[in-house]
Design a protein around this motif. Sequence first.
Motif, PDB file in Angstrom:
ATOM      1  N   SER A 229       0.841  -1.192   0.000  1.00  0.00           N
ATOM      2  CA  SER A 229       0.000   0.000   0.000  1.00  0.00           C
ATOM      3  C   SER A 229       0.876   1.242   0.000  1.00  0.00           C
ATOM      4  O   SER A 229       2.108   1.167   0.089  1.00  0.00           O
ATOM      5  N   GLY A 230       0.219   2.402  -0.081  1.00  0.00           N
ATOM      6  CA  GLY A 230       0.983   3.645  -0.039  1.00  0.00           C
ATOM      7  C   GLY A 230       1.755   3.814   1.251  1.00  0.00           C
ATOM      8  O   GLY A 230       2.816   4.448   1.277  1.00  0.00           O
ATOM      9  N   GLY A 233       5.481   3.256   1.531  1.00  0.00           N
ATOM     10  CA  GLY A 233       6.418   4.318   1.161  1.00  0.00           C
ATOM     11  C   GLY A 233       7.067   4.964   2.363  1.00  0.00           C
ATOM     12  O   GLY A 233       8.247   5.355   2.327  1.00  0.00           O
ATOM     13  N   ALA A 356       0.749   5.803  -4.526  1.00  0.00           N
ATOM     14  CA  ALA A 356       0.141   4.477  -4.592  1.00  0.00           C
ATOM     15  C   ALA A 356      -0.720   4.410  -5.838  1.00  0.00           C
ATOM     16  O   ALA A 356      -0.995   5.427  -6.481  1.00  0.00           O
ATOM     17  N   SER A 368       2.833   0.106  -4.202  1.00  0.00           N
ATOM     18  CA  SER A 368       3.514   1.245  -3.593  1.00  0.00           C
ATOM     19  C   SER A 368       4.542   1.746  -4.598  1.00  0.00           C
ATOM     20  O   SER A 368       5.370   0.970  -5.093  1.00  0.00           O
TER      21      SER A 368
END
Length: 562
Positions: A229-230, A233, A356, A368
């Motif tokens: 997922s984002g 990051g 994302a 990601s």
Amino acid sequence: MSDIGSDHPINKTDGSTAAGAVPSWFAQVATTAASSPPGASPHLADLLRTAPPSPDDTKLARPPPATQSSPSTQSSPSSPSSRAQSRLSIISRHLDERASLDINTPYSVERLASTTTADEETKEDAMTGRNDDDDKGGGDSVTKDADTTATTQEPRTTAERSAPSADHPTLMIPGPVEFDSTVLQAMSHYSESHMGPAFAAVFGATLTQLRALFQTTDPGAQALVIAGSGTLGWDLVAANVVEAGEAVLVLHTGYFGDGFAACLAAYGIATTSLRAPIGCAPSLAEIEAALGARAYQAIAITHVDTSTGVRADVGAIAALVRRASPRTLILVDGVCSVGAEDVPFDRWHLDVVLTASQKGLGCPAGLSIAMISARVLARAQSRARPPASYYASCAHWLPVMRAYEEAGAAPRYFATPPTQLVRALHVSLSQILARPLAARFDAHRAASGRVKRAVADMGLVQLAPDPSLQAHGMTAFYLPPHVAAADLLAAVAAKGVLLAGGLHREIQSRYVRMGHMGASVVDPSRTDIDRALRALRASLIELGYECGAPGSSALTTPRTML
């Protein structure tokens, strides 16, 4: 962790056949083999004539047509030609040359009625032994409804390919967003080797496309696309860019600024939080004062905080950092901005931008994505300690990404990438880059203006009162005092639209969020935004709130949506 100002206010590049379709040459070979005399085909027909039938073949194969034939020409059930015909009958069911169908998702359910009927008849034939010729004479004819026997359909228009089906709620939250059907079709790609040349070509092209999206021509910079997922990051930054004990200044504009700081702190990084009131952002003067108070290894900026709809002026902040503290790395969380907002990586001299797949990039969730500058990569390679993560280690991922992107290089392995998601991202990026990026950002600004004018016409107030701080891919607005968020969301959902509730902990029950990104904005055939605004207005009225008269500037085209 310390605070400052806490009380301050299709697309296939490998030439392969689409999933579900059968190559015409293969169908032709099978047809020829079935109709050729013995010995005419040295390959398929010979194999089928000599291969013994399986029990399942005998049960499922259609019997030959009930026609008269002389004893000299009629084959016995156990003859080689009879066995070949039996097996070819089964194979032919997989060699339909009709166009491949779209995947059966809520976004694309327009399967041909004739195809459904034909599939059901095929199953019935297998169970009853009925032959196709039974309906052509010599027996009782079957009259079929014309609506279920049509065998052709005109090609679908762009609107038909992109429009959600009637039973699909229109998703208007700040991510995930509505997706184009072509992107979703890429998700149905057959399983393939992540080390094979076909996927390697697609992945390499996708990484190059990200350079264009981020507007970077620096060969030393590198894009990363990793399953996750984002939020992953943040770990990439914390594990690779800064080290335990180093200082990072975190700018807070909502929930995700808090999350970024918490992730950094989990890796032993010393964070200083510069806060502002809800709906606001730290001023340039406050940022400059904080940078002058001590040396920071990096500054962390949330470009658009999804919890509040506040958009930081990253360009101005980056220019300030370069002037006041040039050694400080500029780290940007662009999960809710990339693809909907302009993020010129080179022009703003950014060091890391995280994003994302499921928001402005218009691809299903699960990737990601990061663009990392040459300066950051050089620092990552000269760390005093190894990266503080195994999966999020750039030492593992950089060789993989460079190998995929380098033409002719053999792919390298660290962890298996999600091949269908990468293909979907490739399709989405191809669509995005087919038009000038400036036109895409203009479209999002225009859509944002429509939504915000409509919200104002209803007498609602945004969390971010300053237009210069308002995001272009989403809108967050306070509810009237007597309207509960749960009631409004339920009423809107009953009209086929999904909005999002509040996320900021301090005011979670007092506001609602609406997303307007991606296909809902750039596809002129879609009516998602109009539908959402009408559902919102009607629901507020149902709950006893007197909306103002609809502004003509907000709802420009009268449509019956509800």
